[in-house]
Write an enzyme that holds these catalytic residues in place. Structure first.
Site, PDB file in Angstrom:
ATOM      1  N   GLY A  83     107.614 -32.725 -47.418  1.00 33.37           N
ATOM      2  CA  GLY A  83     108.977 -32.989 -47.342  1.00 33.37           C
ATOM      3  C   GLY A  83     109.323 -34.213 -48.039  1.00 33.37           C
ATOM      4  N   SER A  84     110.383 -35.078 -47.750  1.00 34.87           N
ATOM      5  CA  SER A  84     110.883 -36.394 -48.501  1.00 34.87           C
ATOM      6  C   SER A  84     109.707 -37.354 -48.926  1.00 34.87           C
ATOM      7  CB  SER A  84     111.833 -36.801 -48.080  1.00 34.87           C
ATOM      8  OG  SER A  84     113.038 -35.815 -47.866  1.00 34.87           O
ATOM      9  N   THR A  85     108.528 -37.147 -48.202  1.00 38.33           N
ATOM     10  CA  THR A  85     107.459 -38.360 -48.340  1.00 38.33           C
ATOM     11  C   THR A  85     106.967 -37.993 -49.942  1.00 38.33           C
ATOM     12  OG1 THR A  85     105.969 -36.875 -47.553  1.00 38.33           O
ATOM     13  CG2 THR A  85     106.774 -38.368 -46.279  1.00 38.33           C
ATOM     14  N   LYS A  97     108.614 -37.424 -52.413  1.00 38.52           N
ATOM     15  CA  LYS A  97     109.506 -37.822 -53.420  1.00 38.52           C
ATOM     16  C   LYS A  97     109.004 -39.085 -54.020  1.00 38.52           C
ATOM     17  CE  LYS A  97     113.830 -36.133 -51.365  1.00 38.52           C
ATOM     18  NZ  LYS A  97     114.860 -36.420 -50.189  1.00 38.52           N
TER      19      LYS A  97
END
Lengths: 455, 425
Positions: free
Chosen positions: A203-205, A207
């Site tokens: 997920g967004s980790t 990024k």
């Protein structure tokens, strides 16, 4: 008489058939004997368990010990799937299996030194293995997971030593054999150590990695402004963002976790570029000092949207919590990667008999890029989605994640480190199907970091 | 008559092996505080020698090698069973097995005292068939279910497995039936117009259907294989039609393939056989443990009471051969296989010496039964075939099979006793 002639034929045929088991007995008992004896699930190779050495934590406290011919685990389910087990019936698994050769008793001396120990001192007990775990922090990590499925991992930043890795659901090694049939088929997989072996969409980790990679490759700059309209054309479908962020600068995009920005960066890097960066952070290779750790899986999907989705940690990308902690620690060190480790030393009566080579530092990011990412991560906790991870008096840096997955509600993620300026410990928290990372995982990070820093 | 002294020496050798083995097993087990083996050893020696004495007094012309060979197998099997008892938490296992062996010898002796001639059996062929079918149907309907298979009758503490007797009844029926009708079957094959051998095909089809029926209805793969192997062997012995036997073998192959795809339990067995390590803690557990037991035994074995054969589930019944191979090594296991080969060879010799066709077919059928049963079970335990739940003659723990095997021995002895008188040597 014709019948009697046929009796001879049948007799000869059947007697010839007896050659087959003789041949196979030779094959199994003589030719393949060695190979079969060395299989890990072969409990016969475990000589008398009472001679086995212990597993210790970093301060010398017991984690696994042989007592009256059985293996005993003082922390019970707290170290369940991590340490694994070693029993006569089930064989061995987990760290117990990986370290089997180091803790083995000297039933048969294999080196002159062992022979000397046996003859001169009558010593037959195996060596102890010191792990990098901190027993107290392990308890903290375990307690944080109360009522959840998932993993909590703490990494010491200067040494890359794993200080704690808790995984739930777990099992109680004391009643393992009795519970075996249930555990084996339990759909919640209590035998899997989730912190190092569990693979999840980040997920967004992720990024963090997308941002670092895009900056280092010159695909973006700290002052680039992205126009977020709340959705974008990802190739073969419209990727929706959690909000319309309007024009955002790169750092601000991480603070609000803008999907449009990082999907755009993912497209610029491409599937191959992202894979190259995962490789650069060491995520695609085995770690000899974290036995059984699962390597990350880069994008395999050929869909036109794959690069955009991977940029925000989705598509068919899979990583372990340990992998995300490793990336976080490398950024925290200013772009220097160290290989994580779980094994510290092998000892005999407190004297070291073996120690792994010191970790070799490897620069993966230019210092300037790492500093930009660090600033953005500190801002995530200071004024962004990771606010719940903040600590009084200590600046925390991190990134939340809410990973869509096919098994139900999204996985809640948080990765981060503290203190933000002079990092000491990195953490990775994953809660399966718990919902938003900012709401569910980040608050745990706050308590975990506080305990880890006051250690 | 000239062989008697050597048979006496062989019986003495068997006794010595039993006594020395018991002493070794007791020493090897000292940590487990085993029950004393000597009452059981005394019982066994008494039974063996009583059997030897009475058989030679009652039917002196019988094949004197049968008893030394079978009692050697019993002794070796008993030593492993006795040795496994304390390790699996039922220390009385050895004692119970000794009683079953003694009762088996009693059945053997009684079978020698039945007045008349074995040829009388020929007149009871349909009774044999009906009894066999009745027992099979009864156990399928009213039997006690153990491990998912309904193969036993429960009489208080005793489990009776009728299939052990049914096998012998079937051999008697087939020997009599095929002897009576073999010319008729052969003639029907030799029709000059080249018509299909319908009657023979019908018979083969029936045998095939029975075997497949056992497989489908009773989920008993081993029994199905055994029935089919026995039936084909006896069909060939009586008619000599290689082509039809080959055709049936092909059909059996097709049947197996169909079963493999239709039935989950067959697939599971085959999977555990081909790759036990795919699921070493689940479906492949027994097989992978058996392989580890074999590997740890090596060439010369761990020694009686010194190995860990109890790690293999069902080591005292289905996997007794693996326990033996672990503790007596490859040399011991091959030695035991050679004893089986000798026993089978003796039975075939009895078939060759028999004075009449029925005797030949009956003895050869019984020899085939022992051979196939040994091959199927041993093959299953050394990864040559899927594992099946049949017993190893004279060695596995279990009353029904012990009594049935000694009954078989008695019939062989009766055939040999007549054969030598009439046929000479």
């Amino acid at each position: 008489m014709a019948i009697k002639a046929r009796v001879r034929v049948v007799a000869l045929f059947l007697l010839m058939l007896f050659l087959a088991p003789v041949v196979n007995l030779t094959r199994l008992q003589v030719l393949r004997s060695e190979e079969l004896s060395q299989r890990p699930d072969n409990s016969r190779t475990l000589e008398d368990l009472s001679l086995r050495g212990s597993l210790l934590d970093r301060t010398g406290q017991l984690l696994a010990q042989s007592r009256e011919g059985r293996r005993v685990y003082p922390l019970g389910p707290l170290t369940g799937p991590l340490l694994g087990y070693m029993t006569g019936r089930l064989g061995s698994a987990g760290l117990e299996a990986s370290l089997e050769a180091r803790t083995a008793g000297y039933a048969v001396p294999r080196t002159p030194k062992q022979a000397w120990n046996l003859v001169a001192r009558g010593e037959r007990r195996g060596d102890d293995v010191v792990l990098t775990l901190d027993r107290d922090l392990q308890k903290v990590a375990w307690d944080l997971l109360e009522g959840s499925r998932g993993a909590v991992l703490v990494l010491d930043i200067p040494t890359a030593e794993i200080l704690a890795v808790a995984s739930r659901p777990s099992f109680d090694p004391a009643t393992l054999e009795a519970d075996w049939e249930r555990l084996r088929v339990d759909p919640s997989a209590p035998l899997i150590e989730r912190g190092t072996q569990g693979l999840y969409p980040p997920g967004s980790t992720f990024k963090i990695l997308t941002m670092a990679g895009a900056l280092a490759d010159g695909r973006t700059a700290a002052d680039e402004v992205f126009a977020c309209t709340g959705s974008m054309d990802a190739g073969n479908f419209i990727l929706h963002d959690n909000a319309v962020h309007g024009p955002v600068r790169l750092e601000e995009a991480l603070v609000v976790s803008c999907n449009v920005t990082f999907a755009t960066l993912g497209q610029r890097l491409g599937v191959d570029g992202l894979r190259r960066w995962m490789d650069a952070f060491g995520l695609l290779e085995a770690m000899p000092l974290v036995p059984n750790a699962a390597e990350a899986r880069p994008v395999h999907s050929g869909a036109p949207s794959a690069a955009a989705e991977a940029g925000i940690g989705q598509a068919d990308l899979l990583v372990s919590p340990l992998a995300m902690a490793r990336v976080t620690a490398a950024v925290a060190r200013g772009g220097i990667d160290l290989e994580p480790r779980l094994v510290r030393a092998q000892t005999r009566r407190g004297q070291e008999t073996w120690r792994p080579a010191a970790p070799s530092a490897r620069r993966v990011l230019p210092q300037a890029v790492a500093e930009q990412v660090r600033r953005a991560m500190a801002a995530v906790v200071a004024r962004g989605t990771g606010g719940a991870a903040a600590l009084p008096g200590v600046a925390v840096a991190g990134k939340t994640g809410t990973a869509e997955n096919p098994h139900g509600a999204p996985h809640a993620w948080f990765v981060g480190y503290a203190p933000a300026r002079d990092p000491e410990v990195a953490v990775a928290i994953l809660l399966e199907n718990a919902g938003g990372g900012g709401a569910h995982a980040a608050p745990l990070a706050s308590r975990l970091l506080q305990q880890a820093l006051s250690r | 008559m000239s062989r008697r002294p050597s048979a006496f020496l062989l019986m003495a050798l068997v006794s010595a092996i039993l006594v020395l083995g018991a002493a070794l097993a007791q020493a090897g087990l000292s940590r487990l505080d085993p029950p004393s083996p000597w009452p059981s050893v005394g019982l066994l020696l008494g039974a063996f020698w009583a059997g030897w004495l009475l058989s030679h007094l009652r039917r002196p012309a019988g094949d004197s090698m049968l008893l030394p060979l079978s009692t050697l197998l019993c002794s070796v099997g008993w030593l492993e069973v006795y040795r496994l008892g304390p390790a699996i938490g039922s220390p009385a296992l050895g004692e119970r097995q000794a009683w079953w062996i003694a009762l088996g010898v009693l059945v053997f002796i009684l079978s020698l005292f039945v007045p008349g001639d074995y040829r009388a059996l020929e007149d009871y062929k349909y009774s044999c068939l009906l009894t066999g079918v009745f027992l099979q149907l009864a156990v399928m309907l009213f039997g006690t279910e153990i491990n998912g298979a309904r193969l036993w009758f429960e009489f208080g503490p005793v489990l009776f497995q009728p299939v052990e007797v049914v096998k012998i009844l079937l051999v008697v029926f087939l020997a009599a039936f095929l002897r009576q009708f073999r010319h008729w079957i052969r003639l029907s094959l030799l029709s000059p117009e080249g018509r299909l051998p319908r009657k023979a095909l019908l018979l083969l089809g029936l045998g095939w259907a029975c075997a497949e029926g056992v497989l489908v209805l009773q989920k008993d793969l081993g029994m199905a294989l055994l029935l089919f192997g026995l039936f084909l062997s006896m069909f060939f012995l009586s008619t000599g039609r290689r082509d039809l036997v080959a055709l049936s073998a092909v059909l059996a192959g097709v049947g197996s393939w169909v079963c493999y795809h239709l039935f989950g339990h067959v697939r599971v067995r085959v999977g555990a056989w081909l790759d036990p390590f795919a699921d070493p803690q689940g479906q492949g557990y027994q097989m992978s443990q058996a392989l580890y037991a074999l590997a740890s035994g090596g060439l010369d074995g761990s020694g009686l009471g010194m190995g860990r054969p109890f790690l293999v589930p069902e080591a005292y019944t289905d996997f007794i051969f693996v326990a033996l191979a672990e503790e007596w090594g490859m040399l011991g296991a091959v030695g035991v296989l050679m004893v089986y080969m000798m026993l089978v060879t003796r039975a075939f010799r009895i078939a060759l010496w028999a004075g009449d066709e029925f005797g030949t077919l009956l003895a050869a059928g019984l020899a085939t039964l022992v051979a196939w049963q040994t091959l199927i079970l041993v093959g299953g335990t050394v990864q040559l075939a899927p594992m099946t739940g049949i017993t190893l003659p004279f060695m596995s723990y279990g009353g029904s099979s012990m009594l049935a095997n000694f009954l078989l021995l008695g019939i062989l002895w009766r055939i040999s006793a007549v054969g030598e008188v009439s046929g000479g040597d």
